[in-house]
Design an enzyme around this catalytic site. Structure first.
Site, PDB file in Angstrom:
ATOM      1  CB  ILE A   1      -0.960  -0.029   1.214  1.00 40.09           C
ATOM      2  CG1 ILE A   1      -0.195  -0.206   2.526  1.00 40.09           C
ATOM      3  CG2 ILE A   1      -2.014  -1.110   1.023  1.00 40.09           C
ATOM      4  CD1 ILE A   1      -1.074  -0.212   3.774  1.00 40.09           C
ATOM      5  CG  ASP A   2       5.218   0.817  -0.289  1.00 40.03           C
ATOM      6  OD1 ASP A   2       5.607  -0.211   0.305  1.00 40.03           O
ATOM      7  OD2 ASP A   2       5.406   0.984  -1.522  1.00 40.03           O
TER       8      ASP A   2
ATOM      9  CG  HIS B   1      -3.702  -6.239  -0.825  1.00 42.52           C
ATOM     10  ND1 HIS B   1      -2.698  -6.975  -0.250  1.00 42.52           N
ATOM     11  CD2 HIS B   1      -4.523  -7.139  -1.422  1.00 42.52           C
ATOM     12  CE1 HIS B   1      -2.915  -8.267  -0.480  1.00 42.52           C
ATOM     13  NE2 HIS B   1      -4.005  -8.397  -1.184  1.00 42.52           N
TER      14      HIS B   1
ATOM     15  N   GLY C   1       9.542 -10.846  -2.245  1.00 41.51           N
ATOM     16  CA  GLY C   1       9.298 -10.357  -0.891  1.00 41.51           C
ATOM     17  C   GLY C   1       7.892 -10.572  -0.380  1.00 41.51           C
ATOM     18  CB  THR C   2       4.949 -11.983  -1.140  1.00 40.68           C
ATOM     19  OG1 THR C   2       3.673 -12.228  -0.561  1.00 40.68           O
ATOM     20  CG2 THR C   2       5.201 -12.941  -2.294  1.00 40.68           C
TER      21      THR C   2
ATOM     22  CD  GLU D   1      11.602 -15.673   6.269  1.00 41.57           C
ATOM     23  OE1 GLU D   1      12.515 -15.601   7.088  1.00 41.57           O
ATOM     24  OE2 GLU D   1      10.542 -15.037   6.371  1.00 41.57           O
TER      25      GLU D   1
HETATM   26  N1  APR Z   1      14.271  -8.993   0.778  1.00 38.59           N
HETATM   27  C1  APR Z   1      13.490 -10.016   0.305  1.00 38.59           C
HETATM   28  N2  APR Z   1      12.477 -10.579   1.016  1.00 38.59           N
HETATM   29  C2  APR Z   1      12.257 -10.085   2.245  1.00 38.59           C
HETATM   30  C3  APR Z   1      13.026  -9.034   2.809  1.00 38.59           C
HETATM   31  C4  APR Z   1      14.076  -8.485   2.006  1.00 38.59           C
HETATM   32  N3  APR Z   1      14.857  -7.500   2.456  1.00 38.59           N
HETATM   33  N4  APR Z   1      12.568  -8.779   4.075  1.00 38.59           N
HETATM   34  C5  APR Z   1      11.552  -9.653   4.289  1.00 38.59           C
HETATM   35  N5  APR Z   1      11.363 -10.438   3.197  1.00 38.59           N
HETATM   36  C6  APR Z   1      10.357 -11.489   3.007  1.00 38.59           C
HETATM   37  C7  APR Z   1      10.072 -12.295   4.265  1.00 38.59           C
HETATM   38  O1  APR Z   1      10.924 -13.426   4.276  1.00 38.59           O
HETATM   39  C8  APR Z   1       8.604 -12.692   4.088  1.00 38.59           C
HETATM   40  O2  APR Z   1       8.495 -13.954   3.436  1.00 38.59           O
HETATM   41  O3  APR Z   1       9.160 -10.838   2.691  1.00 38.59           O
HETATM   42  C9  APR Z   1       8.047 -11.608   3.161  1.00 38.59           C
HETATM   43  C10 APR Z   1       7.063 -10.630   3.808  1.00 38.59           C
HETATM   44  O4  APR Z   1       5.920 -11.360   4.165  1.00 38.59           O
HETATM   45  P1  APR Z   1       4.668 -10.642   4.876  1.00 38.59           P
HETATM   46  O5  APR Z   1       5.141  -9.803   5.974  1.00 38.59           O
HETATM   47  O6  APR Z   1       3.690 -11.733   5.153  1.00 38.59           O
HETATM   48  O7  APR Z   1       4.116  -9.639   3.768  1.00 38.59           O
HETATM   49  P2  APR Z   1       3.201  -9.945   2.484  1.00 38.59           P
HETATM   50  O8  APR Z   1       3.468 -11.289   1.925  1.00 38.59           O
HETATM   51  O9  APR Z   1       3.332  -8.787   1.592  1.00 38.59           O
HETATM   52  O10 APR Z   1       1.730  -9.941   3.150  1.00 38.59           O
HETATM   53  C11 APR Z   1       0.624 -10.159   2.289  1.00 38.59           C
HETATM   54  O11 APR Z   1      -0.909  -9.734   4.077  1.00 38.59           O
HETATM   55  O12 APR Z   1      -1.213  -8.541   5.969  1.00 38.59           O
HETATM   56  C12 APR Z   1      -1.645  -8.676   4.686  1.00 38.59           C
HETATM   57  O13 APR Z   1      -2.601  -7.108   3.215  1.00 38.59           O
HETATM   58  C13 APR Z   1      -1.406  -7.421   3.871  1.00 38.59           C
HETATM   59  O14 APR Z   1      -0.532  -7.204   1.626  1.00 38.59           O
HETATM   60  C14 APR Z   1      -0.353  -7.849   2.854  1.00 38.59           C
HETATM   61  C15 APR Z   1      -0.575  -9.344   2.761  1.00 38.59           C
END
Ligand code: APR
Length: 234
Positions: A95-96, A111, A177-178, A204
């Site tokens: 959302i950024d 989102h 990064g998800t 990870e």
């Molecule tokens: N580089 C690459 N990957 C990274 C980094 C980095 N520097 N830092 C963190 N990650 C990875 C983590 O390992 C994790 O698997 O990014 C992922 C972030 O996961 P979440 O925090 O679950 O975020 P996201 O997948 O975007 O969440 C999905 O959930 O809460 C709701 O609506 C919200 O859009 C969001 C959705």
């Protein structure tokens, strides 16, 4: 012309200083999803929800796009300039506004966006850069019925038809990064395996067997520019 669809999550913005949701210092370690990220939570305590998103919105001017955001923007631009014979679309769960600030134009916010509000009375979606409270009047209709223009759990994500078209037409699907735990975004990879190659860039590895053809582990600011450099060199 290779058509690439990139799905990004909070991990791509982590090195810019924005918290992820589920990591060690994830936002959901400090707040309950039910209270902050559901229509029911907003109905129960709109001031608390507005404060949460006001804080996130106030952070945006203090952070900047990182090398991963910039690498994707440069690849898209190379496609526009004819330096790279491909097309790139970003579907973001974020959302950024860091993709746009890096220069990306083909960005689909599934989102919602922090820099927009939504009026539940007249459905206006005004651009918004400051705080909002339950008393803030809608600039279009004047009623105090504004909410963050964010897709909450239990709500339908935005632009799903446009997203389906992009997924159907892609040759390469890349997730960056998800954590792959929130649907429908987490299911996109399965919907393309019959016609596209798939890659995951993450800090990870996802739990269990990866659905992706290729998994590249490491910080996005290192792994993503290396990948786009190779694409542009090829
Ligand atoms: N580089 C690459 N990957 C990274 C980094 C980095 N520097 N830092 C963190 N990650 C990875 C983590 O390992 C994790 O698997 O990014 C992922 C972030 O996961 P979440 O925090 O679950 O975020 P996201 O997948 O975007 O969440 C999905 O959930 O809460 C709701 O609506 C919200 O859009 C969001 C959705």
């Amino acid at each position: 012309m290779p058509r690439i669809v990139v799905l990004t999550g909070a991990g791509i913005s982590q090195e810019s200083g924005l918290q992820t949701f589920r990591g060690p210092d994830g936002l959901w370690n400090h707040e309950r999803i039910e209270d902050i990220c559901t229509p029911q939570g907003f109905a129960r305590d709109p001031l608390r929800v507005d404060r949460f998103y006001n804080n996130l919105r106030a952070q945006l001017p203090t952070v900047h796009p990182n090398a991963a955001h910039r690498a994707l923007a440069a690849l898209e631009q190379a496609g526009r300039d004819g330096q790279w014979p491909g097309h790139l679309t970003i579907i973001t769960q974020n959302i950024d506004d860091l993709h746009e600030r890096a220069g990306s134009r083909n960005v689909i916010h599934m989102h919602g966006e922090l820099l927009r509000l939504r009026c539940t009375h007249c459905h206006a979606t005004p651009a918004w850069h400051t705080d909002c409270t339950p008393d803030t009047p809608c600039p279009a209709c004047g009623t105090a019925t504004l909410r963050p223009d964010i897709v909450w759990f239990g709500e339908m994500p935005y632009h799903m038809e446009a997203i389906a078209r992009q997924l159907e037409a892609c040759d390469l699907f890349v997730a960056i990064g998800t954590s792959g735990v929130v649907y429908p975004a987490a299911g996109f990879v399965d919907s393309v395996t019959d016609h596209a190659d798939t890659m995951l860039f993450n800090l990870e590895a996802p739990p269990g067997r990866s659905t992706f053809d290729q998994t590249i582990l490491g910080p996005a600011t290192r792994t993503v520019p290396a990948w786009t450099r190779d694409l542009l060199k090829a």
